[in-house]
Scaffold this active site. Structure first.
Site, PDB file in Angstrom:
ATOM      1  N   SER A 165       0.837  -1.213   0.000  1.00 52.84           N
ATOM      2  CA  SER A 165       0.000   0.000   0.000  1.00 52.84           C
ATOM      3  C   SER A 165       0.868   1.257   0.000  1.00 52.84           C
ATOM      4  O   SER A 165       0.612   2.215  -0.741  1.00 52.84           O
ATOM      5  CB  SER A 165      -0.878   0.027   1.252  1.00 52.84           C
ATOM      6  OG  SER A 165      -1.793  -1.034   1.228  1.00 52.84           O
ATOM      7  N   ARG A 184       1.604   4.193  -3.097  1.00 54.84           N
ATOM      8  CA  ARG A 184       1.349   5.616  -2.817  1.00 54.84           C
ATOM      9  C   ARG A 184       2.620   6.440  -2.950  1.00 54.84           C
ATOM     10  O   ARG A 184       2.582   7.590  -3.401  1.00 54.84           O
ATOM     11  CB  ARG A 184       0.746   5.763  -1.410  1.00 54.84           C
ATOM     12  CG  ARG A 184      -0.719   5.270  -1.350  1.00 54.84           C
ATOM     13  CD  ARG A 184      -1.144   5.009   0.092  1.00 54.84           C
ATOM     14  NE  ARG A 184      -2.568   4.729   0.247  1.00 54.84           N
ATOM     15  CZ  ARG A 184      -3.143   3.533   0.020  1.00 54.84           C
ATOM     16  NH1 ARG A 184      -2.424   2.517  -0.404  1.00 54.84           N
ATOM     17  NH2 ARG A 184      -4.448   3.370   0.229  1.00 54.84           N
ATOM     18  N   GLY A 241      -5.219  -3.943  -8.002  1.00 52.17           N
ATOM     19  CA  GLY A 241      -6.465  -3.231  -7.689  1.00 52.17           C
ATOM     20  C   GLY A 241      -6.192  -1.874  -7.061  1.00 52.17           C
ATOM     21  O   GLY A 241      -6.838  -0.872  -7.390  1.00 52.17           O
ATOM     22  N   GLN A 292      -9.177   1.940  -0.570  1.00 52.78           N
ATOM     23  CA  GLN A 292      -8.963   2.284  -1.981  1.00 52.78           C
ATOM     24  C   GLN A 292      -9.964   3.338  -2.436  1.00 52.78           C
ATOM     25  O   GLN A 292      -9.607   4.307  -3.116  1.00 52.78           O
ATOM     26  CB  GLN A 292      -9.075   1.043  -2.856  1.00 52.78           C
ATOM     27  CG  GLN A 292      -7.944   0.052  -2.633  1.00 52.78           C
ATOM     28  CD  GLN A 292      -8.089  -1.207  -3.455  1.00 52.78           C
ATOM     29  OE1 GLN A 292      -9.081  -1.378  -4.176  1.00 52.78           O
ATOM     30  NE2 GLN A 292      -7.128  -2.099  -3.363  1.00 52.78           N
ATOM     31  N   ASP A 315      -6.858  -8.298   4.252  1.00 53.46           N
ATOM     32  CA  ASP A 315      -6.089  -9.179   3.359  1.00 53.46           C
ATOM     33  C   ASP A 315      -5.599 -10.442   4.064  1.00 53.46           C
ATOM     34  O   ASP A 315      -4.988 -11.305   3.428  1.00 53.46           O
ATOM     35  CB  ASP A 315      -4.890  -8.418   2.781  1.00 53.46           C
ATOM     36  CG  ASP A 315      -5.334  -7.329   1.807  1.00 53.46           C
ATOM     37  OD1 ASP A 315      -6.429  -7.456   1.226  1.00 53.46           O
ATOM     38  OD2 ASP A 315      -4.588  -6.347   1.646  1.00 53.46           O
ATOM     39  N   ARG A 347      -2.376 -14.160  -2.502  1.00 49.24           N
ATOM     40  CA  ARG A 347      -2.569 -14.525  -1.089  1.00 49.24           C
ATOM     41  C   ARG A 347      -3.207 -15.903  -0.928  1.00 49.24           C
ATOM     42  O   ARG A 347      -3.012 -16.573   0.080  1.00 49.24           O
ATOM     43  CB  ARG A 347      -3.373 -13.449  -0.361  1.00 49.24           C
ATOM     44  CG  ARG A 347      -2.645 -12.119  -0.343  1.00 49.24           C
ATOM     45  CD  ARG A 347      -3.159 -11.166   0.707  1.00 49.24           C
ATOM     46  NE  ARG A 347      -2.893  -9.787   0.313  1.00 49.24           N
ATOM     47  CZ  ARG A 347      -1.698  -9.180   0.433  1.00 49.24           C
ATOM     48  NH1 ARG A 347      -0.670  -9.817   0.937  1.00 49.24           N
ATOM     49  NH2 ARG A 347      -1.543  -7.928   0.033  1.00 49.24           N
TER      50      ARG A 347
HETATM   51  C1  S3P Z   1      -5.581  -1.381   0.012  1.00 53.17           C
HETATM   52  C2  S3P Z   1      -6.834  -1.460   0.519  1.00 53.17           C
HETATM   53  C3  S3P Z   1      -7.571  -2.727   0.674  1.00 53.17           C
HETATM   54  C4  S3P Z   1      -6.646  -3.938   0.575  1.00 53.17           C
HETATM   55  C5  S3P Z   1      -5.684  -3.813  -0.563  1.00 53.17           C
HETATM   56  C6  S3P Z   1      -4.818  -2.589  -0.380  1.00 53.17           C
HETATM   57  C7  S3P Z   1      -4.933  -0.064  -0.125  1.00 53.17           C
HETATM   58  O1  S3P Z   1      -8.538  -2.821  -0.340  1.00 53.17           O
HETATM   59  O2  S3P Z   1      -7.405  -5.124   0.427  1.00 53.17           O
HETATM   60  O3  S3P Z   1      -4.855  -4.959  -0.638  1.00 53.17           O
HETATM   61  O4  S3P Z   1      -3.710   0.000  -0.333  1.00 53.17           O
HETATM   62  O5  S3P Z   1      -5.647   0.955  -0.020  1.00 53.17           O
HETATM   63  P1  S3P Z   1     -10.033  -2.202  -0.180  1.00 53.17           P
HETATM   64  O6  S3P Z   1      -9.940  -0.750  -0.186  1.00 53.17           O
HETATM   65  O7  S3P Z   1     -10.778  -2.736  -1.365  1.00 53.17           O
HETATM   66  O8  S3P Z   1     -10.528  -2.777   1.125  1.00 53.17           O
END
Ligand code: S3P
Length: 448
Positions: free
Chosen positions: A29, A33, A101, A176, A328, A401
């Site tokens: 994460s 960023r 994602g 997210q 996660d 995972r």
């Molecule tokens: C993340 C938020 C989570 C997490 C993903 C990383 C992030 O997803 O599952 O692996 O870096 O903001 P969600 O926002 O869909 O919960």
């Protein structure tokens, strides 16, 4: 990127005690960023400890296509020369986010309020995931989205240069979605506000402040948060030290707990309180975990985890409120639960259905294939622990995972556990197999 052609089956067999001292790679994460924010800032950002997994490398490429200069020194230090908020360039080709994602959703927020058109695609897993959850609020700023059926990528984002600020209450706990809205707010005149009924990871808020953006965070009476920022914002380059990923530390952690003679130290783990739900849960289950050397570094709490397998885990109920802080980690918690005494109930896992795979279904199928008693009631997963027969083949559905969790299941099972494809592990934890082998696991290529 992983593909059907390059499937890499792997199996994990019962092994002796796991012993060693490890440091897992940088947090995914925070790594995403740091590249994005560096690319939006004025000046040069230096990043150390960046996770060099496929997901993050896709973000690095995306930022290059959007005009930032992104380079890597031989010693692993990354440099990002940013263009400034509002000055991203229109990419001249499609951006392929692979499996990421977080990458696609946060970037959608950034480009939504730039006057450019951006085309995104991804692998077979990403192209099944819903983008409506970001497209809906971002359209309120004035951006336009074209996606496939049910909001799935490929996706075009037609950004706006006349963005209107919004106030948005998150319909689900999602860092997210929260981040996508806040990032769109950076290049929007006026105050953008996100209300999150359940707090989710706050790396965006923390890191925006590090880059000089004023972010206001209020804790609401119901425990949720109201977060706002006022644009247009200027971001100033700032060096980043990426702490290690607690979601990656989860694998050696659970492996040590379910293997009786084990003793493993996991160094410098990010202990951000919105990421530590798994540690809390495993301690409640009776796991012997000691946190030492706790300290603050680059705006995050970090510490070392000393873990032994001396206590047999006991089943518990994991409350729904804890889900965002360990979202996660449920696949590997299900593995811990398979070895625990009694029943473990994991409540309200609806969000697991829209991860890299439908993780609720993938975990249930993997447990079933390996003889672990479990059931799904609504959005709850209930696992009954005991001896794990193993001997099953687990479909990973391009989900890193799922692959890593079931390889951990194999280390104590009566018969080896096979995963059909270990290739997706490279998205988040490229040195997983090497690191686990160093601790004493017995993984081997498998012919399915
Ligand atoms: C993340 C938020 C989570 C997490 C993903 C990383 C992030 O997803 O599952 O692996 O870096 O903001 P969600 O926002 O869909 O919960």
């Amino acid at each position: 990127m992983s593909s059907a052609q390059s499937k890499r089956p792997l199996q994990s067999a019962k092994c002796g005690a796991l012993v060693g001292d490890v440091r897992v790679p940088g947090d995914k994460s925070i790594s995403h960023r740091s590249l994005m924010f560096g690319g939006l800032a004025e000046g040069e950002t230096r990043i150390t400890g960046l996770l060099e997994g496929e997901d993050v490398l896709a973000t690095a490429d995306a930022m290059r296509k959007l005009g930032a200069k992104v380079t890597r020194d031989e010693d692993g230090t990354w440099h990002v020369r940013g263009v400034g908020v509002g000055a991203l360039r229109e990419p001249d080709s499609v951006i392929d986010m692979g499996n990421a994602g977080t990458g696609i959703r946060l970037l959608a927020g950034i480009v939504a309020t730039h006057p450019i058109t951006t085309f995104f695609t991804g692998d077979a897993s990403l192209c099944k995931r819903p983008m409506g959850r970001v497209a809906d609020p971002l359209a309120q700023f004035g951006a336009k989205f074209v996606t496939r059926d049910q909001g799935r990528p490929p996706m075009a984002v037609i950004g706006t240069d006349e963005a209107l600020p919004i106030t948005y209450t998150l319909p689900m706990a999602s860092a997210q979605v929260k981040s996508a809205v806040l990032l769109a707010g950076l290049n929007t005149a006026g105050t953008t506000t996100v209300i999150e009924p359940k707090p989710s990871r706050d790396h965006t808020e923390r890191m925006l402040r590090h880059f000089g953006v004023e972010v206001d965070v209020q804790v609401n009476d119901d425990g949720g948060r109201t977060i706002s920022l006022t644009g247009p914002c200027t971001m100033t380059a700032a060096d980043i030290v990426v702490p290690t990923d607690p979601s990656s530390a989860a694998f050696p952690l659970v492996a040590a707990l379910i293997n009786p003679e084990s003793k493993v130290t996991i160094r410098d783990v990010c202990l951000n309180p919105l990421r530590t739900g798994l540690i809390t849960t495993l301690i409640e289950m009776g796991g012997d975990i000691t946190i030492t050397n706790e300290r603050e570094e680059a705006g995050e709490t970090i510490g070392d985890l000393v873990v032994t397998g001396k206590n047999r885990l006991k089943g518990i109920t994991v409350p729904a409120e804890r889900a965002p802080s360990m979202i996660d980690e449920y696949p590997v918690l299900a593995v811990a639960a398979a070895y625990a005494e009694g029943e473990t109930r994991m409540c309200d896992l609806a969000e697991l259905r829209v991860k890299e795979s439908d993780r609720l279904a993938a975990v249930a199928a993997g447990l079933a294939a390996n003889g672990v008693i479990h059931r799904i009631e609504g959005d709850d997963l209930i696992v009954t622990g005991g001896v794990v027969p193993g001997g099953g083949l687990v479909e990973t559905h391009l989900d890193h995972r799922i692959a890593m969790s079931f390889l951990v299941l194999g280390i104590g099972a009566e018969k080896p556990v096979k995963v059909d494809d270990a290739a997706p592990i490279a998205t988040s934890f490229p040195v997983f197999e090497e690191m686990m082998a160093g601790l004493g696991t017995s993984f081997a290529p498998s012919n399915r």
